[in-house]
Every structure is written in structure tokens, then in C-alpha cells.
Design a protein around this motif. Structure first.
Motif, PDB file in Angstrom:
ATOM      1  N   MET A   1      14.299  87.175-105.117  1.00 19.96           N
ATOM      2  CA  MET A   1      13.579  85.924-105.116  1.00 19.96           C
ATOM      3  C   MET A   1      14.566  84.784-105.352  1.00 19.96           C
ATOM      4  O   MET A   1      15.602  84.954-105.965  1.00 19.96           O
ATOM      5  CB  MET A   1      12.511  85.936-106.206  1.00 19.96           C
ATOM      6  CG  MET A   1      11.597  84.756-106.143  1.00 19.96           C
ATOM      7  SD  MET A   1      10.021  85.086-106.913  1.00 19.96           S
ATOM      8  CE  MET A   1      10.265  84.264-108.456  1.00 19.96           C
ATOM      9  N   SER A   2      14.214  83.632-104.884  1.00 17.86           N
ATOM     10  CA  SER A   2      15.055  82.458-105.042  1.00 17.86           C
ATOM     11  C   SER A   2      15.228  82.117-106.522  1.00 17.86           C
ATOM     12  O   SER A   2      14.423  82.488-107.362  1.00 17.86           O
ATOM     13  CB  SER A   2      14.407  81.280-104.318  1.00 17.86           C
ATOM     14  OG  SER A   2      15.138  80.107-104.561  1.00 17.86           O
ATOM     15  N   SER A   3      16.251  81.375-106.820  1.00 18.85           N
ATOM     16  CA  SER A   3      16.500  80.999-108.212  1.00 18.85           C
ATOM     17  C   SER A   3      15.590  79.864-108.681  1.00 18.85           C
ATOM     18  O   SER A   3      15.717  79.403-109.790  1.00 18.85           O
ATOM     19  CB  SER A   3      17.962  80.599-108.381  1.00 18.85           C
ATOM     20  OG  SER A   3      18.248  79.466-107.581  1.00 18.85           O
ATOM     21  N   TYR A   4      14.663  79.421-107.832  1.00 19.98           N
ATOM     22  CA  TYR A   4      13.782  78.322-108.212  1.00 19.98           C
ATOM     23  C   TYR A   4      12.571  78.769-109.024  1.00 19.98           C
ATOM     24  O   TYR A   4      11.964  77.978-109.698  1.00 19.98           O
ATOM     25  CB  TYR A   4      13.297  77.566-106.968  1.00 19.98           C
ATOM     26  CG  TYR A   4      14.415  76.861-106.253  1.00 19.98           C
ATOM     27  CD1 TYR A   4      15.021  75.748-106.810  1.00 19.98           C
ATOM     28  CD2 TYR A   4      14.858  77.323-105.026  1.00 19.98           C
ATOM     29  CE1 TYR A   4      16.054  75.105-106.161  1.00 19.98           C
ATOM     30  CE2 TYR A   4      15.887  76.677-104.364  1.00 19.98           C
ATOM     31  CZ  TYR A   4      16.478  75.577-104.932  1.00 19.98           C
ATOM     32  OH  TYR A   4      17.495  74.939-104.295  1.00 19.98           O
ATOM     33  N   GLY A   5      12.195  80.020-108.933  1.00 18.79           N
ATOM     34  CA  GLY A   5      11.012  80.500-109.644  1.00 18.79           C
ATOM     35  C   GLY A   5      11.374  81.369-110.838  1.00 18.79           C
ATOM     36  O   GLY A   5      12.492  81.858-110.964  1.00 18.79           O
ATOM     37  N   LEU A   6      10.410  81.548-111.714  1.00 20.77           N
ATOM     38  CA  LEU A   6      10.604  82.415-112.877  1.00 20.77           C
ATOM     39  C   LEU A   6      10.246  83.848-112.522  1.00 20.77           C
ATOM     40  O   LEU A   6       9.319  84.094-111.756  1.00 20.77           O
ATOM     41  CB  LEU A   6       9.725  81.950-114.039  1.00 20.77           C
ATOM     42  CG  LEU A   6      10.008  80.571-114.604  1.00 20.77           C
ATOM     43  CD1 LEU A   6       8.959  80.211-115.642  1.00 20.77           C
ATOM     44  CD2 LEU A   6      11.391  80.515-115.212  1.00 20.77           C
ATOM     45  N   ARG A   7      10.979  84.785-113.092  1.00 19.73           N
ATOM     46  CA  ARG A   7      10.648  86.205-112.929  1.00 19.73           C
ATOM     47  C   ARG A   7       9.534  86.575-113.900  1.00 19.73           C
ATOM     48  O   ARG A   7       9.275  85.868-114.880  1.00 19.73           O
ATOM     49  CB  ARG A   7      11.885  87.054-113.193  1.00 19.73           C
ATOM     50  CG  ARG A   7      12.912  86.986-112.078  1.00 19.73           C
ATOM     51  CD  ARG A   7      14.014  88.006-112.284  1.00 19.73           C
ATOM     52  NE  ARG A   7      14.915  87.618-113.356  1.00 19.73           N
ATOM     53  CZ  ARG A   7      15.931  86.774-113.210  1.00 19.73           C
ATOM     54  NH1 ARG A   7      16.161  86.214-112.063  1.00 19.73           N
ATOM     55  NH2 ARG A   7      16.709  86.492-114.220  1.00 19.73           N
ATOM     56  N   GLN A   8       8.906  87.697-113.615  1.00 22.44           N
ATOM     57  CA  GLN A   8       7.799  88.179-114.442  1.00 22.44           C
ATOM     58  C   GLN A   8       8.209  88.281-115.903  1.00 22.44           C
ATOM     59  O   GLN A   8       7.483  87.847-116.794  1.00 22.44           O
ATOM     60  CB  GLN A   8       7.298  89.528-113.936  1.00 22.44           C
ATOM     61  CG  GLN A   8       6.179  90.091-114.796  1.00 22.44           C
ATOM     62  CD  GLN A   8       5.744  91.477-114.362  1.00 22.44           C
ATOM     63  OE1 GLN A   8       6.114  91.946-113.307  1.00 22.44           O
ATOM     64  NE2 GLN A   8       4.963  92.119-115.188  1.00 22.44           N
ATOM     65  N   SER A   9       9.359  88.832-116.162  1.00 23.08           N
ATOM     66  CA  SER A   9       9.800  89.004-117.557  1.00 23.08           C
ATOM     67  C   SER A   9       9.973  87.659-118.260  1.00 23.08           C
ATOM     68  O   SER A   9       9.680  87.532-119.452  1.00 23.08           O
ATOM     69  CB  SER A   9      11.096  89.808-117.612  1.00 23.08           C
ATOM     70  OG  SER A   9      12.132  89.137-116.917  1.00 23.08           O
ATOM     71  N   GLN A  10      10.428  86.649-117.534  1.00 24.67           N
ATOM     72  CA  GLN A  10      10.594  85.324-118.125  1.00 24.67           C
ATOM     73  C   GLN A  10       9.237  84.707-118.464  1.00 24.67           C
ATOM     74  O   GLN A  10       9.074  84.089-119.518  1.00 24.67           O
ATOM     75  CB  GLN A  10      11.354  84.407-117.172  1.00 24.67           C
ATOM     76  CG  GLN A  10      12.792  84.830-116.955  1.00 24.67           C
ATOM     77  CD  GLN A  10      13.448  84.055-115.830  1.00 24.67           C
ATOM     78  OE1 GLN A  10      12.896  83.941-114.741  1.00 24.67           O
ATOM     79  NE2 GLN A  10      14.625  83.515-116.107  1.00 24.67           N
ATOM     80  N   GLU A  55       4.715  84.014-102.530  1.00 26.33           N
ATOM     81  CA  GLU A  55       3.888  83.632-101.380  1.00 26.33           C
ATOM     82  C   GLU A  55       4.139  82.168-100.990  1.00 26.33           C
ATOM     83  O   GLU A  55       4.181  81.834 -99.806  1.00 26.33           O
ATOM     84  CB  GLU A  55       2.412  83.852-101.680  1.00 26.33           C
ATOM     85  CG  GLU A  55       2.027  85.314-101.821  1.00 26.33           C
ATOM     86  CD  GLU A  55       2.273  86.119-100.562  1.00 26.33           C
ATOM     87  OE1 GLU A  55       1.961  85.633 -99.456  1.00 26.33           O
ATOM     88  OE2 GLU A  55       2.770  87.254-100.682  1.00 26.33           O
ATOM     89  N   ILE A  56       4.306  81.315-101.986  1.00 25.85           N
ATOM     90  CA  ILE A  56       4.595  79.911-101.699  1.00 25.85           C
ATOM     91  C   ILE A  56       5.931  79.785-100.994  1.00 25.85           C
ATOM     92  O   ILE A  56       6.065  79.028-100.028  1.00 25.85           O
ATOM     93  CB  ILE A  56       4.542  79.064-102.994  1.00 25.85           C
ATOM     94  CG1 ILE A  56       3.115  78.962-103.501  1.00 25.85           C
ATOM     95  CG2 ILE A  56       5.156  77.674-102.772  1.00 25.85           C
ATOM     96  CD1 ILE A  56       2.991  78.341-104.874  1.00 25.85           C
ATOM     97  N   TYR A  57       6.940  80.542-101.455  1.00 24.40           N
ATOM     98  CA  TYR A  57       8.251  80.504-100.806  1.00 24.40           C
ATOM     99  C   TYR A  57       8.140  80.950 -99.355  1.00 24.40           C
ATOM    100  O   TYR A  57       8.762  80.362 -98.472  1.00 24.40           O
ATOM    101  CB  TYR A  57       9.248  81.410-101.538  1.00 24.40           C
ATOM    102  CG  TYR A  57       9.765  80.845-102.834  1.00 24.40           C
ATOM    103  CD1 TYR A  57       9.856  79.480-103.065  1.00 24.40           C
ATOM    104  CD2 TYR A  57      10.187  81.692-103.855  1.00 24.40           C
ATOM    105  CE1 TYR A  57      10.332  78.972-104.258  1.00 24.40           C
ATOM    106  CE2 TYR A  57      10.669  81.188-105.054  1.00 24.40           C
ATOM    107  CZ  TYR A  57      10.748  79.831-105.243  1.00 24.40           C
ATOM    108  OH  TYR A  57      11.223  79.339-106.414  1.00 24.40           O
ATOM    109  N   LYS A  58       7.351  81.990 -99.100  1.00 23.71           N
ATOM    110  CA  LYS A  58       7.152  82.439 -97.709  1.00 23.71           C
ATOM    111  C   LYS A  58       6.497  81.336 -96.885  1.00 23.71           C
ATOM    112  O   LYS A  58       6.888  81.091 -95.741  1.00 23.71           O
ATOM    113  CB  LYS A  58       6.271  83.689 -97.665  1.00 23.71           C
ATOM    114  CG  LYS A  58       6.972  84.965 -97.983  1.00 23.71           C
ATOM    115  CD  LYS A  58       6.063  86.127 -97.622  1.00 23.71           C
ATOM    116  CE  LYS A  58       5.951  87.066 -98.780  1.00 23.71           C
ATOM    117  NZ  LYS A  58       5.018  88.168 -98.531  1.00 23.71           N
TER     118      LYS A  58
END
Length: 62
Positions: A1-10, A55-58
Motif C-alpha cells: 500500500m502507498s505510504s499515504y495511508g495507515l496500516r491496520q496495526s497503526q 479502495e480509494i487508492y484504486k
């Protein structure tokens, strides 16, 4: 995933940090099943947020 979003763990850490602001809450809820339900809800919510971000990134073409 891009570095713009947070991962689940974050996302989970952010939510758990909010619970930790009120330590009395954990003290008064002694039933392990209630805490298990909270953990499952937090996991599900954070997965949904992460999936929504993907989904937004897509959609926008990232």
C-alpha cells in the motif's frame, strides 16, 4: 500500500491508545469475553478502514 495511508496495526494502536486514557475502564471490566469482543471490534474496524483506503487508492489511480 502507498505510504499515504495507515496500516491496520497503526489504526489499532491509535484506538487502543484511547482506551488506555481511562485505565479505570479496564479495572472495572473483569470479564475476559468483553475484552475479547472489544479486541475483535477494534481489529474489524481497523481492517475496514485499511480496506477502504485501498479502495480509494484504486479509484483515484494510485
Amino acid at each position: 500500500m502507498s505510504s499515504y495511508g495507515l496500516r491496520q496495526s497503526q489504526i489499532e494502536k491509535i484506538i487502543m491508545k484511547e482506551f488506555d486514557k481511562n485505565p479505570d475502564l479496564k479495572y472495572y471490566i473483569e470479564d475476559e469475553n468483553i475484552w475479547l469482543a472489544f479486541e475483535l471490534m477494534i481489529s474489524g474496524i481497523s481492517k475496514a478502514i485499511e480496506q477502504n483506503t485501498k479502495e480509494i487508492y484504486k479509484y483515484i489511480g494510485y
